[in-house]
Write a protein that holds these residues in place. Structure first.
Motif, PDB file in Angstrom:
ATOM      1  N   LEU A 283       0.831  -1.194   0.000  1.00  0.00           N
ATOM      2  CA  LEU A 283       0.000   0.000   0.000  1.00  0.00           C
ATOM      3  C   LEU A 283       0.870   1.250   0.000  1.00  0.00           C
ATOM      4  O   LEU A 283       1.790   1.383   0.800  1.00  0.00           O
ATOM      5  CB  LEU A 283      -0.914   0.004   1.226  1.00  0.00           C
ATOM      6  CG  LEU A 283      -1.870   1.189   1.374  1.00  0.00           C
ATOM      7  CD1 LEU A 283      -2.879   1.216   0.234  1.00  0.00           C
ATOM      8  CD2 LEU A 283      -2.601   1.108   2.727  1.00  0.00           C
ATOM      9  N   VAL A 284       0.594   2.171  -0.919  1.00  0.00           N
ATOM     10  CA  VAL A 284       1.324   3.447  -1.005  1.00  0.00           C
ATOM     11  C   VAL A 284       0.487   4.503  -0.300  1.00  0.00           C
ATOM     12  O   VAL A 284      -0.604   4.849  -0.746  1.00  0.00           O
ATOM     13  CB  VAL A 284       1.556   3.856  -2.482  1.00  0.00           C
ATOM     14  CG1 VAL A 284       2.279   5.211  -2.544  1.00  0.00           C
ATOM     15  CG2 VAL A 284       2.342   2.787  -3.214  1.00  0.00           C
ATOM     16  N   LYS A 285       1.012   5.021   0.803  1.00  0.00           N
ATOM     17  CA  LYS A 285       0.243   5.993   1.581  1.00  0.00           C
ATOM     18  C   LYS A 285       0.658   7.424   1.304  1.00  0.00           C
ATOM     19  O   LYS A 285      -0.158   8.339   1.367  1.00  0.00           O
ATOM     20  CB  LYS A 285       0.397   5.707   3.080  1.00  0.00           C
ATOM     21  CG  LYS A 285      -0.256   4.396   3.516  1.00  0.00           C
ATOM     22  CD  LYS A 285      -0.165   4.229   5.020  1.00  0.00           C
ATOM     23  CE  LYS A 285      -0.862   2.954   5.464  1.00  0.00           C
ATOM     24  NZ  LYS A 285      -0.779   2.762   6.937  1.00  0.00           N
ATOM     25  N   MET A 286       1.926   7.631   1.023  1.00  0.00           N
ATOM     26  CA  MET A 286       2.430   8.995   0.909  1.00  0.00           C
ATOM     27  C   MET A 286       3.222   9.198  -0.381  1.00  0.00           C
ATOM     28  O   MET A 286       3.780   8.261  -0.940  1.00  0.00           O
ATOM     29  CB  MET A 286       3.332   9.334   2.104  1.00  0.00           C
ATOM     30  CG  MET A 286       2.617   9.320   3.444  1.00  0.00           C
ATOM     31  SD  MET A 286       1.341  10.606   3.572  1.00  0.00           S
ATOM     32  CE  MET A 286       0.671  10.222   5.196  1.00  0.00           C
ATOM     33  N   SER A 287       3.276  10.442  -0.803  1.00  0.00           N
ATOM     34  CA  SER A 287       4.088  10.827  -1.946  1.00  0.00           C
ATOM     35  C   SER A 287       5.565  10.729  -1.588  1.00  0.00           C
ATOM     36  O   SER A 287       5.977  11.153  -0.503  1.00  0.00           O
ATOM     37  CB  SER A 287       3.749  12.262  -2.353  1.00  0.00           C
ATOM     38  OG  SER A 287       4.769  12.831  -3.131  1.00  0.00           O
TER      39      SER A 287
ATOM     40  N   LEU B  67      -2.572  14.021  -7.937  1.00  0.00           N
ATOM     41  CA  LEU B  67      -3.024  13.578  -9.252  1.00  0.00           C
ATOM     42  C   LEU B  67      -1.929  13.776 -10.283  1.00  0.00           C
ATOM     43  O   LEU B  67      -1.712  12.924 -11.154  1.00  0.00           O
ATOM     44  CB  LEU B  67      -4.286  14.360  -9.654  1.00  0.00           C
ATOM     45  CG  LEU B  67      -4.819  14.107 -11.066  1.00  0.00           C
ATOM     46  CD1 LEU B  67      -5.165  12.646 -11.269  1.00  0.00           C
ATOM     47  CD2 LEU B  67      -6.023  14.997 -11.342  1.00  0.00           C
ATOM     48  N   ASN B  68      -1.212  14.876 -10.174  1.00  0.00           N
ATOM     49  CA  ASN B  68      -0.128  15.159 -11.110  1.00  0.00           C
ATOM     50  C   ASN B  68       0.953  14.083 -11.045  1.00  0.00           C
ATOM     51  O   ASN B  68       1.467  13.631 -12.072  1.00  0.00           O
ATOM     52  CB  ASN B  68       0.463  16.540 -10.817  1.00  0.00           C
ATOM     53  CG  ASN B  68       1.462  16.972 -11.853  1.00  0.00           C
ATOM     54  OD1 ASN B  68       2.642  16.658 -11.756  1.00  0.00           O
ATOM     55  ND2 ASN B  68       0.995  17.688 -12.865  1.00  0.00           N
ATOM     56  N   GLU B  69       1.298  13.650  -9.829  1.00  0.00           N
ATOM     57  CA  GLU B  69       2.298  12.591  -9.670  1.00  0.00           C
ATOM     58  C   GLU B  69       1.810  11.274 -10.277  1.00  0.00           C
ATOM     59  O   GLU B  69       2.582  10.533 -10.895  1.00  0.00           O
ATOM     60  CB  GLU B  69       2.616  12.393  -8.185  1.00  0.00           C
ATOM     61  CG  GLU B  69       3.437  13.522  -7.576  1.00  0.00           C
ATOM     62  CD  GLU B  69       3.588  13.379  -6.078  1.00  0.00           C
ATOM     63  OE1 GLU B  69       4.720  13.513  -5.592  1.00  0.00           O
ATOM     64  OE2 GLU B  69       2.580  13.103  -5.388  1.00  0.00           O
ATOM     65  N   LEU B  70       0.528  10.993 -10.091  1.00  0.00           N
ATOM     66  CA  LEU B  70      -0.034   9.766 -10.663  1.00  0.00           C
ATOM     67  C   LEU B  70       0.034   9.797 -12.185  1.00  0.00           C
ATOM     68  O   LEU B  70       0.413   8.810 -12.822  1.00  0.00           O
ATOM     69  CB  LEU B  70      -1.482   9.585 -10.208  1.00  0.00           C
ATOM     70  CG  LEU B  70      -2.168   8.317 -10.709  1.00  0.00           C
ATOM     71  CD1 LEU B  70      -1.538   7.074 -10.096  1.00  0.00           C
ATOM     72  CD2 LEU B  70      -3.668   8.346 -10.418  1.00  0.00           C
TER      73      LEU B  70
ATOM     74  N   LEU C 285      -0.437   0.207  -9.393  1.00  0.00           N
ATOM     75  CA  LEU C 285       0.440   1.077 -10.184  1.00  0.00           C
ATOM     76  C   LEU C 285       1.306   0.277 -11.151  1.00  0.00           C
ATOM     77  O   LEU C 285       1.542   0.708 -12.288  1.00  0.00           O
ATOM     78  CB  LEU C 285       1.324   1.906  -9.250  1.00  0.00           C
ATOM     79  CG  LEU C 285       0.603   2.938  -8.383  1.00  0.00           C
ATOM     80  CD1 LEU C 285       1.518   3.433  -7.271  1.00  0.00           C
ATOM     81  CD2 LEU C 285       0.122   4.114  -9.221  1.00  0.00           C
ATOM     82  N   ASP C 286       1.781  -0.865 -10.733  1.00  0.00           N
ATOM     83  CA  ASP C 286       2.632  -1.687 -11.600  1.00  0.00           C
ATOM     84  C   ASP C 286       1.861  -2.186 -12.813  1.00  0.00           C
ATOM     85  O   ASP C 286       2.359  -2.150 -13.938  1.00  0.00           O
ATOM     86  CB  ASP C 286       3.198  -2.875 -10.812  1.00  0.00           C
ATOM     87  CG  ASP C 286       4.014  -2.425  -9.608  1.00  0.00           C
ATOM     88  OD1 ASP C 286       4.945  -1.627  -9.809  1.00  0.00           O
ATOM     89  OD2 ASP C 286       3.705  -2.853  -8.487  1.00  0.00           O
ATOM     90  N   LEU C 287       0.625  -2.631 -12.596  1.00  0.00           N
ATOM     91  CA  LEU C 287      -0.207  -3.105 -13.704  1.00  0.00           C
ATOM     92  C   LEU C 287      -0.532  -1.969 -14.665  1.00  0.00           C
ATOM     93  O   LEU C 287      -0.509  -2.150 -15.886  1.00  0.00           O
ATOM     94  CB  LEU C 287      -1.499  -3.722 -13.165  1.00  0.00           C
ATOM     95  CG  LEU C 287      -2.490  -4.252 -14.212  1.00  0.00           C
ATOM     96  CD1 LEU C 287      -1.847  -5.347 -15.055  1.00  0.00           C
ATOM     97  CD2 LEU C 287      -3.765  -4.760 -13.534  1.00  0.00           C
ATOM     98  N   ALA C 288      -0.806  -0.781 -14.118  1.00  0.00           N
ATOM     99  CA  ALA C 288      -1.169   0.361 -14.960  1.00  0.00           C
ATOM    100  C   ALA C 288      -0.038   0.785 -15.889  1.00  0.00           C
ATOM    101  O   ALA C 288      -0.273   1.397 -16.931  1.00  0.00           O
ATOM    102  CB  ALA C 288      -1.587   1.541 -14.078  1.00  0.00           C
ATOM    103  N   LYS C 289       1.203   0.454 -15.520  1.00  0.00           N
ATOM    104  CA  LYS C 289       2.361   0.834 -16.348  1.00  0.00           C
ATOM    105  C   LYS C 289       2.768  -0.260 -17.337  1.00  0.00           C
ATOM    106  O   LYS C 289       3.608  -0.021 -18.204  1.00  0.00           O
ATOM    107  CB  LYS C 289       3.552   1.167 -15.446  1.00  0.00           C
ATOM    108  CG  LYS C 289       3.384   2.459 -14.653  1.00  0.00           C
ATOM    109  CD  LYS C 289       4.627   2.804 -13.853  1.00  0.00           C
ATOM    110  CE  LYS C 289       4.786   1.932 -12.631  1.00  0.00           C
ATOM    111  NZ  LYS C 289       5.884   2.383 -11.748  1.00  0.00           N
TER     112      LYS C 289
ATOM    113  N   THR D 131      -1.926   9.592 -18.254  1.00  0.00           N
ATOM    114  CA  THR D 131      -3.314  10.035 -18.094  1.00  0.00           C
ATOM    115  C   THR D 131      -4.301   8.948 -18.490  1.00  0.00           C
ATOM    116  O   THR D 131      -5.287   8.701 -17.796  1.00  0.00           O
ATOM    117  CB  THR D 131      -3.564  11.304 -18.926  1.00  0.00           C
ATOM    118  OG1 THR D 131      -2.717  12.349 -18.446  1.00  0.00           O
ATOM    119  CG2 THR D 131      -5.012  11.761 -18.833  1.00  0.00           C
ATOM    120  N   ASP D 132      -4.056   8.274 -19.614  1.00  0.00           N
ATOM    121  CA  ASP D 132      -5.002   7.266 -20.100  1.00  0.00           C
ATOM    122  C   ASP D 132      -5.176   6.133 -19.096  1.00  0.00           C
ATOM    123  O   ASP D 132      -6.298   5.731 -18.782  1.00  0.00           O
ATOM    124  CB  ASP D 132      -4.532   6.697 -21.440  1.00  0.00           C
ATOM    125  CG  ASP D 132      -4.724   7.669 -22.590  1.00  0.00           C
ATOM    126  OD1 ASP D 132      -5.543   8.599 -22.448  1.00  0.00           O
ATOM    127  OD2 ASP D 132      -4.076   7.492 -23.633  1.00  0.00           O
ATOM    128  N   ALA D 133      -4.064   5.594 -18.605  1.00  0.00           N
ATOM    129  CA  ALA D 133      -4.146   4.487 -17.651  1.00  0.00           C
ATOM    130  C   ALA D 133      -4.822   4.939 -16.361  1.00  0.00           C
ATOM    131  O   ALA D 133      -5.657   4.217 -15.797  1.00  0.00           O
ATOM    132  CB  ALA D 133      -2.757   3.935 -17.355  1.00  0.00           C
TER     133      ALA D 133
END
Length: 551
Positions: A376-380, A389-392, A418-422, A398-400
């Motif tokens: 789990l990623v809790k913090m930037s 949102l910008n970091e994401l 996050l790994d799957l989205a990339k 943007t599409d993913a």
């Protein structure tokens, strides 16, 4: 010809005719649900209507199915079959599927845009985050959901306006000013006590640095009151501009930006006065209270404090009163799940003002949990605060980000991998869909090089392979899917539909060659992929996701 519409009408007409003839007792007919059977042996379409109506007609489902089947006929129908406990399977004549698909092909880019509905204007208000710092991933889910819902409703033929409510009045703006002031003084070497409830984000330090870079220490000569007023305005304008910039990068724009400041004091005073006049405001302990319990709330609510300062609820009452005054037939708000207790009091206030509270729908957005490497990623990493949102967008694109936000219904918690989205593989659903579109674009380029073009009337009846037929059937469901998704406020249905279309296309692609086959068959298959490409583009467009031509 809309096959499902024709079938639905035929079933209902048959049931009504049977009732009139005394073969079935009178009763309220259930909704007709049609599905494509998993195997061709069970027909082109099937319905459980007979089972759903057993309680109405007081007969066994098989008896009901026999009565209805005997009364269904049409030049589109080959035969029916009763299966299992009472399923009614329909076998269509072969030309029906192709005639319907020919109409879709002829519709071209208009396919998927439903006729205008006479349903009044709809307003969708979403995000509406305080302009005090960057948007985080929770706001991002709301932004994706709201913008996709607006796109979906428009595709379904509704007249829709999107709105962002800027919370630019109240205590949070004073806290913003005090936070920037403290960082400003610190950067200039002054000793200062940071506000206890201040904003600690790195963006506040950045704002103070920009003020110093532009104007140096000239504000030190001012009184703190004067400095706070200046910093409040400077910080507000900067935060709002950055917020708009992030939203635009996320493919989100609004028809209207509504400032809370415009409600103070006149609109709030007018709304409270209206509630006084109709007897829904009373005074207690020096404060003014809304009789919200009279309209379903669990307790009455303060709207004007004993010091004369309006509560947040007072501004929300004036804001929603303004919405009704603008003539919207339906109001849709997308709020975070932490606002669930607020829904009843706002609706109660609208009822107290004499509005129809049923015209206001509040969709509650559940939390987003980010995962990286299964953790789990809790913090930037950058700021130690919430992930923005910008970091994401920087990490996954943007599409993913948009597609992953839209895969689940708004009221379910979202675990964002996050790994799957990339991943650039078929395991990643958005990559899988986009790759289908890019693959079709490659087919078009090959067809152009080979001189293969679509004629006015390709021989669509040559599309007989099971993978071709299933793809055609799924395409024909698209308008109905849009209509149902819009009615349910469910953009996740379109996300699923886009994935299903991509899966059927990949299956077709692996089984059926286009280039190098008999010319008429190649042309028919080119027609099929032409419509498939349009449907993928259109559905991704609703989701605010791009359809690349190369991957």
């Amino acid at each position: 010809m809309d096959i499902k519409e024709t079938l639905t009408k035929a079933i209902l007409d048959a049931a009504r005719a049977a009732i009139e003839a005394g073969e079935l007792p009178a009763g309220e007919l259930p909704e007709v649900v049609l599905e494509v059977p998993p195997e061709k042996a069970f027909g082109d379409f099937a319905t459980n209507f007979a089972m759903q109506s057993a309680r109405v007609f007081h007969k066994s489902p098989r008896q009901i199915a026999e009565v209805i089947s005997a009364r269904i006929a049409g030049d589109w129908l080959d035969h029916t079959q009763i299966a299992g406990p009472g399923f009614l399977n329909f076998y269509l004549k072969s030309n029906v599927l192709y005639d319907s698909f020919a109409q879709i092909l002829a519709a071209g880019e208009a396919f998927g845009q439903l006729p205008k509905k006479d349903a009044g204007r709809i307003q969708v208000e979403y995000v509406s985050a305080n302009p005090t710092g960057p948007l985080h991933v929770g706001h991002g889910r709301g932004a994706a959901a709201g913008s996709a819902l607006v796109n979906l409703l428009r595709a379904a033929g509704y007249d829709v306006e999107s709105e962002y409510y800027i919370n630019d009045a109240g205590n949070q703006m004073s806290i913003l000013a005090a936070s920037v002031n403290a960082r400003y003084l610190e950067l200039l070497g002054k000793e200062v006590t940071f506000p206890e409830n201040g904003y600690h984000g790195a963006d506040i330090i950045d704002t103070a640095k920009r003020i110093i870079q532009k104007d140096g220490d000239k504000y030190l000569a001012l009184s703190e009151e004067e400095r706070l007023e200046i910093f409040k305005d400077l910080a507000y304008k900067e935060k709002l501009a950055l917020l708009k910039e992030d939203l635009e990068a996320f493919h989100v724009t609004f028809d209207n930006w509504f400032s809370e400041r415009t409600l103070h004091p006149d609109a709030i005073r007018a709304a409270v006065e209206k509630l006084k006049q109709n007897g829904n405001i009373y005074e207690k302990d020096g404060a003014l209270w809304l009789k919200s319990t009279a309209y379903g709330d669990d307790k009455d609510r303060v709207v004007i404090r004993d010091n004369g300062v309006p509560t947040y609820l007072a501004a929300d009452i004036a804001y929603h009163d303004n919405k009704y005054a603008r003539g919207f037939e339906r109001l849709i708000n997308i709020w975070g799940a932490d606002h669930h207790g607020y829904v009843c009091r706002v609706k109660a206030a609208m009822s107290a003002l004499g509005h129809d509270a049923e015209r206001l729908t509040v969709l509650l957005l559940q939390m987003v949990a980010l995962y990286r490497d299964g953790e789990l990623v809790k913090m930037s990493k950058r700021t130690g605060q919430s992930v923005t949102l910008n970091e994401l967008m920087e990490e996954v694109g943007t599409d993913a980000a948009r597609y992953f936000f839209l895969m689940r219904s708004l009221d379910s918690q979202l675990d964002f991998d996050l790994d799957l989205a990339k991943k650039k593989s078929n395991d990643n659903p958005v990559y899988y869909i986009q790759y289908a579109h890019a693959r079709i674009m490659s087919i078009f380029r090959q067809a152009e090089e080979a001189g293969l073009k679509l004629s006015a009337k390709p021989v669509l009846s040559l599309l007989t392979d099971a993978s071709e037929v299933e793809l055609i059937k799924k395409i024909e469901e698209y308008p109905e899917e849009i209509d149902r998704a819009a009615s349910d406020y469910a953009p996740q249905r379109i996300a699923r539909y886009a994935y299903d279309i991509a899966a059927l296309f990949h299956s077709f692609y692996n089984k059926c060659r286009i280039m190098g086959t008999e010319p008429q068959l190649a042309e028919a298959r080119l027609a099929l992929v032409t419509v498939t490409a349009h449907v993928i583009r259109h559905s991704l467009g609703i989701l605010g996701v791009s359809a690349p031509e190369h991957m």
